[in-house]
Design a protein around this motif. Structure first.
Motif, PDB file in Angstrom:
ATOM      1  N   VAL A 111       0.823  -1.205   0.000  1.00 47.58           N
ATOM      2  CA  VAL A 111       0.000   0.000   0.000  1.00 47.58           C
ATOM      3  C   VAL A 111       0.860   1.260   0.000  1.00 47.58           C
ATOM      4  O   VAL A 111       0.350   2.358   0.225  1.00 47.58           O
ATOM      5  N   SER A 112       2.146   1.100  -0.287  1.00 52.43           N
ATOM      6  CA  SER A 112       3.086   2.230  -0.253  1.00 52.43           C
ATOM      7  C   SER A 112       4.025   2.161  -1.454  1.00 52.43           C
ATOM      8  O   SER A 112       5.237   1.977  -1.310  1.00 52.43           O
ATOM      9  N   PRO A 113       3.502   2.331  -2.680  1.00 48.84           N
ATOM     10  CA  PRO A 113       4.310   2.110  -3.881  1.00 48.84           C
ATOM     11  C   PRO A 113       5.410   3.134  -4.121  1.00 48.84           C
ATOM     12  O   PRO A 113       6.256   2.926  -4.990  1.00 48.84           O
ATOM     13  N   LEU A 114       5.424   4.225  -3.365  1.00 50.99           N
ATOM     14  CA  LEU A 114       6.449   5.250  -3.584  1.00 50.99           C
ATOM     15  C   LEU A 114       7.404   5.390  -2.396  1.00 50.99           C
ATOM     16  O   LEU A 114       8.267   6.265  -2.392  1.00 50.99           O
ATOM     17  N   ALA A 115       7.259   4.516  -1.387  1.00 54.93           N
ATOM     18  CA  ALA A 115       8.082   4.611  -0.176  1.00 54.93           C
ATOM     19  C   ALA A 115       9.212   3.588  -0.196  1.00 54.93           C
ATOM     20  O   ALA A 115       9.077   2.490  -0.741  1.00 54.93           O
ATOM     21  N   LYS A 116      10.308   3.941   0.430  1.00 54.75           N
ATOM     22  CA  LYS A 116      11.475   3.058   0.508  1.00 54.75           C
ATOM     23  C   LYS A 116      11.181   1.901   1.462  1.00 54.75           C
ATOM     24  O   LYS A 116      10.675   2.106   2.564  1.00 54.75           O
ATOM     25  N   ASN A 146       0.812  12.410   5.578  1.00 55.21           N
ATOM     26  CA  ASN A 146       1.356  11.173   5.014  1.00 55.21           C
ATOM     27  C   ASN A 146       2.791  11.466   4.592  1.00 55.21           C
ATOM     28  O   ASN A 146       3.051  12.511   3.979  1.00 55.21           O
ATOM     29  N   ALA A 147       3.729  10.599   4.932  1.00 57.28           N
ATOM     30  CA  ALA A 147       5.133  10.895   4.635  1.00 57.28           C
ATOM     31  C   ALA A 147       5.921   9.609   4.428  1.00 57.28           C
ATOM     32  O   ALA A 147       5.571   8.545   4.955  1.00 57.28           O
ATOM     33  N   PHE A 148       7.013   9.732   3.666  1.00 55.99           N
ATOM     34  CA  PHE A 148       7.890   8.584   3.371  1.00 55.99           C
ATOM     35  C   PHE A 148       9.361   8.985   3.510  1.00 55.99           C
ATOM     36  O   PHE A 148       9.710  10.151   3.365  1.00 55.99           O
ATOM     37  N   SER A 149      10.173   7.962   3.705  1.00 55.89           N
ATOM     38  CA  SER A 149      11.533   8.014   3.172  1.00 55.89           C
ATOM     39  C   SER A 149      11.355   7.595   1.722  1.00 55.89           C
ATOM     40  O   SER A 149      10.945   6.462   1.440  1.00 55.89           O
ATOM     41  N   GLU A 150      11.618   8.503   0.801  1.00 59.40           N
ATOM     42  CA  GLU A 150      11.223   8.297  -0.590  1.00 59.40           C
ATOM     43  C   GLU A 150      12.049   7.209  -1.282  1.00 59.40           C
ATOM     44  O   GLU A 150      13.270   7.139  -1.114  1.00 59.40           O
ATOM     45  N   LEU A 151      11.355   6.396  -2.052  1.00 56.50           N
ATOM     46  CA  LEU A 151      12.027   5.379  -2.859  1.00 56.50           C
ATOM     47  C   LEU A 151      12.809   6.084  -3.963  1.00 56.50           C
ATOM     48  O   LEU A 151      12.245   6.838  -4.758  1.00 56.50           O
ATOM     49  N   ASN A 152      14.133   5.824  -4.016  1.00 58.87           N
ATOM     50  CA  ASN A 152      14.953   6.475  -5.044  1.00 58.87           C
ATOM     51  C   ASN A 152      15.727   5.480  -5.902  1.00 58.87           C
ATOM     52  O   ASN A 152      16.607   5.868  -6.679  1.00 58.87           O
ATOM     53  N   GLY A 180      19.535  10.036 -10.739  1.00 58.75           N
ATOM     54  CA  GLY A 180      19.945  10.010  -9.344  1.00 58.75           C
ATOM     55  C   GLY A 180      19.222  11.010  -8.472  1.00 58.75           C
ATOM     56  O   GLY A 180      19.428  12.216  -8.612  1.00 58.75           O
ATOM     57  N   MET A 181      18.333  10.496  -7.587  1.00 63.12           N
ATOM     58  CA  MET A 181      17.698  11.347  -6.584  1.00 63.12           C
ATOM     59  C   MET A 181      18.347  11.055  -5.240  1.00 63.12           C
ATOM     60  O   MET A 181      18.414   9.906  -4.816  1.00 63.12           O
ATOM     61  N   PRO A 182      18.846  12.079  -4.561  1.00 63.00           N
ATOM     62  CA  PRO A 182      19.481  11.838  -3.263  1.00 63.00           C
ATOM     63  C   PRO A 182      18.482  11.284  -2.260  1.00 63.00           C
ATOM     64  O   PRO A 182      17.266  11.363  -2.473  1.00 63.00           O
TER      65      PRO A 182
END
Length: 493
Positions: A383-388, A411-417, A454-456
């Motif tokens: 349920v979190s397709p954009l989170a790391k 709603n917040a993530f450590s973003e998937l990069n 490359g996204m930091p």
């Protein structure tokens, strides 16, 4: 409304139009161009000592008229508040006094006069002259009952604002909250940006989009459901802290906490994770409460909500264990998850994964119990397709949602990069979409390409401004904090 009331309303409207006709015959301008204003109602009240027996010029709407022979008292309301007028025939002349007596509630007037205090101690303005600035052709609601019908209030917000001063105050507070949110983020080094409202691909959230069509390009576009992917492209491009406050559009159901268009604040910060986003969230919202309301403890529907930082933090699995008394950490398969869900009376649809079942149990058995501000951490990957995903348990992600009074506000993530992992997540979403899930996300190859540059490491956060303002203004419905909420069209009848 009953037929009798409609007949009375129509008769009153006819009377007002007759007055307008008479004004035009007499060459009296009923719709003036402008009026020079020197003061507002609240200034007269707060600066009485300075303004006593001084001349002032105000403009506003007549909301009450009380006639006593050759003198009248009236209430003039402007944006700042209300002030009493004292209109005496000897001061303005017999003809003008008769004209004043013929005015209606709701008429907009400009007045010139001196500030004084009545024998009863009421700060007032002794009117020396006045002008009719705008003739009101519709009667206002009867003052003792006001405008109670919510459907009319939401459809005719202009009327709601005229007769219900507390409604106007809600939107003043809303403006202050958004202003202070901008100030806080800018002071923290965030840059405000604007990203597209029409997207070739609906992405950045799990939701059903609105579709429109661009004639010149002959292509369908989607009203944005979230600005997330564009904002993360800016992080790829070298911006380190960005935010956007703007509208999102989701073609979903409506309720007291859902409107098809709504306002969010979304931000991204390079070299940050979801723990940083938690700290930012609690500090930002507690700051807003203190700065705008002068308190961090607010009353919402007879419950005290304490926004003081720090807020409680608990994982989703532990929250289920605490409130639903079942432990999903002890199992691994979807079959076992279904059995645990059934044991607490939750019956998810067939075919869901382990993580999706956990999320359903949380939504049905835990959310409503999260009254004080709480961070629910570590959401299932499905349920979190954009989170790391978490290093220690790849079934879960570095994601949190903030809850207040059983409702999500952030709603917040450590973003998937990782671009390859993101592509696999998108492909899974596409499979779900092809299987009939209209809310699943689409493949966005340009976003994958951006990640390949490359996204930091990045922390991302979205806050639902409308829901936050509901809590800070003690408003029971999202429609109470949106000036013009979405409504069904009025019937011709």
């Amino acid at each position: 409304m009953s037929d009798n009331i409609l007949e009375d309303m129509n008769e009153l409207m006819i009377q007002r139009r007759d007055k307008l006709s008479e004004l035009r015959k007499e060459k009296e301008n009923a719709f003036a161009e402008k009026y020079k204003v020197t003061h507002h109602a609240a200034e007269v009240e707060s600066n009485f000592a300075e303004l006593e027996e001084k001349e002032v010029r105000l403009a506003g709407r007549l909301m009450a008229i009380r006639t006593h022979g050759k003198a009248s008292f009236a209430d003039l309301v402007d944006m700042s508040g209300k002030v009493q007028l004292y209109v005496k025939q000897n001061n303005i002349g017999e003809d003008r006094y008769e004209f004043f007596q013929d005015l209606d509630l709701g008429d907009v007037v400009g007045i010139t006069g001196t500030v004084f205090k009545t024998n009863r101690g009421q700060i007032s303005i002794r009117v020396a002259s006045f002008e009719l600035l705008t003739k009101s052709l519709r009667p206002l609601p009867e003052k003792f009952h006001g405008l109670k019908d919510k459907d009319i209030r939401y459809r005719q917000r202009y009327l709601d604002l005229i007769v219900n001063p507390d409604v106007k105050e809600t939107f003043v507070i809303r403006s202050k909250i958004i202003k202070e949110m901008r100030r806080y983020l800018e002071d923290k080094g965030f840059l405000e940006v604007e990203t597209p409202m029409m997207h070739p691909i609906a992405g950045g959230a799990t939701a059903r989009p609105f579709v429109t069509h661009h004639n010149a390009l002959d292509m369908d576009l989607y009203l944005r459901i979230a600005p997330e992917l564009y904002l993360k492209k800016l992080i790829v491009g070298g911006f380190e802290k960005v935010f956007e406050i703007n509208r999102n559009f989701r073609n979903e159901g409506m309720s007291y906490k859902h409107n098809p268009e709504f306002t969010t604040m979304e931000l991204y910060q390079a070299q940050a994770d979801y723990h940083d986003m938690m700290e930012l969230t609690e500090n930002l919202i507690s700051y807003l409460a203190a700065e705008v309301l002068d308190t961090q403890v607010v009353e919402y529907e007879e419950t005290e909500i304490d926004f003081t930082a720090p807020w409680d933090r608990i994982t989703m699995v532990d929250a289920i264990k605490k409130y639903a008394k079942v432990d999903f950490s002890a199992i691994e398969s979807a079959e076992e998850a279904y059995e645990l869900a059934a044991s607490v009376g939750v019956k998810p649809e067939p075919g869901l994964s382990y993580g999706e079942v956990i999320n359903e149990v949380f939504e049905e058995r835990v959310e409503e119990k999260l009254i004080q501000p709480t961070f629910i951490m570590d959401y299932p990957i499905e349920v979190s397709p954009l989170a790391k995903k978490m290093d220690e348990d790849p079934r879960f992600t570095y994601r949190f949602e903030a809850f207040v009074y059983g409702r999500e506000i952030a709603n917040a993530f450590s973003e998937l990069n990782d671009p390859e992992e993101q592509k696999r997540r998108f492909e899974k979403q596409v499979e779900m979409r092809e299987a009939g899930d209209e809310e699943a996300q689409m493949m966005d190859y340009d976003f994958i390409r951006a990640l390949e540059y490359g996204m930091p490491p990045t922390g991302g956060l979205g806050i639902g401004i409308d829901r936050l303002i509901m809590f800070l203004t003690n408003s029971s419905s999202i429609r109470d904090v949106i000036l013009f909420p979405t409504m069904r069209p009025e019937s011709n009848e």
